[in-house]
Design a protein around this motif. Sequence first.
Motif, short mmCIF file in Angstrom:
data_model
loop_
_atom_site.label_atom_id
_atom_site.label_comp_id
_atom_site.label_asym_id
_atom_site.label_seq_id
_atom_site.Cartn_x
_atom_site.Cartn_y
_atom_site.Cartn_z
N ILE A 24 0.84 -1.21 0.00
CA ILE A 24 0.00 0.00 0.00
C ILE A 24 0.87 1.25 0.00
O ILE A 24 0.62 2.21 -0.74
N ASP A 25 1.92 1.23 0.82
CA ASP A 25 2.83 2.38 0.86
C ASP A 25 3.56 2.57 -0.46
O ASP A 25 3.85 3.70 -0.86
N ARG A 26 3.85 1.48 -1.14
CA ARG A 26 4.55 1.58 -2.42
C ARG A 26 3.71 2.26 -3.48
O ARG A 26 4.22 3.02 -4.32
N ILE A 27 2.41 2.02 -3.45
CA ILE A 27 1.53 2.55 -4.49
C ILE A 27 1.10 3.98 -4.22
O ILE A 27 0.65 4.69 -5.14
N LYS A 28 1.23 4.46 -3.00
CA LYS A 28 0.74 5.80 -2.67
C LYS A 28 1.40 6.91 -3.49
O LYS A 28 0.70 7.83 -3.95
N PRO A 29 2.71 6.90 -3.70
CA PRO A 29 3.30 7.96 -4.53
C PRO A 29 2.76 7.96 -5.96
O PRO A 29 2.62 9.02 -6.57
N VAL A 30 2.45 6.78 -6.49
CA VAL A 30 1.88 6.69 -7.83
C VAL A 30 0.49 7.33 -7.86
O VAL A 30 0.15 8.10 -8.76
N MET A 31 -0.31 7.04 -6.83
CA MET A 31 -1.64 7.61 -6.77
C MET A 31 -1.59 9.12 -6.56
O MET A 31 -2.41 9.87 -7.10
N ALA A 32 -0.61 9.58 -5.78
CA ALA A 32 -0.47 11.03 -5.59
C ALA A 32 -0.17 11.72 -6.92
O ALA A 32 -0.67 12.82 -7.19
#
Length: 345
Positions: A240-248
């Motif tokens: 989940i933490d890995r994908i957060k920058p992509v979603m931002a």
Amino acid sequence: MRFGLQLGYWGASPPVNAAQVVTAAEEVGFDAVFTAESWGSDAFTPLAWWGAATQRVRLGTSVVQMSARTPTATAMAALTMDHLSGGRHILGLGVSGPQVVEGWYGQPFAKPLARTREYVGIVRQVLAREAKVTSDGAHYPLPYNGPGATGLGKPLKPITHPLRADLPIWLGAEGPKNVALTAEIADGWLAIYYTPRLAGMYDEWLEEGFARPGARRSREDFEIAASCQVVVTDDARAEIDRIKPVMALYIGGMGAEELNFHAQVYRRMGYGNEVDEITRLFRSGRKQEAAAVVPDELILDTMIVGDETQVRSQLQVWEKAGVDMLLVSARDTEQLARLVPLVQG
């Protein structure tokens, strides 16, 4: 529910393992393989190159940007791909956004719904090959008779006979009007940032399109393919933490601030305040802070992550919501191998 492999578009360089991943995906039972384009690699070339080693999987674009090619050029590429693959091509189209359309392709973005209807209509004329292709539309007039025209243009039919007049056309759509148009004129919906908890809302949009006079399909013969990160892991927190920058990036920085279709999708999900804050931080250069604002729930609304039991349970939720195919990503054969038990049931 079927699985499709989403290869996406390239970053700074081509992916090194794509050929092996495509071959492995076909071997383990994937239904389709899709490529995309943004403003770097194109969608058709990798699909043909890697698809040449396959025999069974359908080969689709998710998506080809309409402003990148005239409708007839896209139809030519699609009918060529369909012949070379023995009738396995899916033509996925999308309007992209104003920054790309006007900044990269030098085309006006205005009236995307009207452009889509006209574009698809011309592609279908080419594929049908019933008459010479003409269009009196405002966006893609054929023959062209506007400023600079010689007056020598004439209607033409494709020299090559298309393999399938009914080659499936799927549309990438996010908003209510675009989804309704998709249900009316297309054969499938390429859904991005789909969430099962809003299935009822999507059904209303789709039914509006299916109910229109002359609609091409009904829900029974229409395909919904939703892009979804599916990750089998014992460390959901790390994923989940890995994908957060992509979603931002997609929520806060992709597209113009005043017209970001991805941000609009998450506003409809109820994350308006979070979208505002993510956008404010990302566009002020505070990208790490923007990623930290992304709620876990926002991630889990549109992706599936957990151990195998948890993932299987969520797959049932997506299937009951009406999704016919999940488009999943795999960077290498090792990551693909984790999905094999799910693909094979």
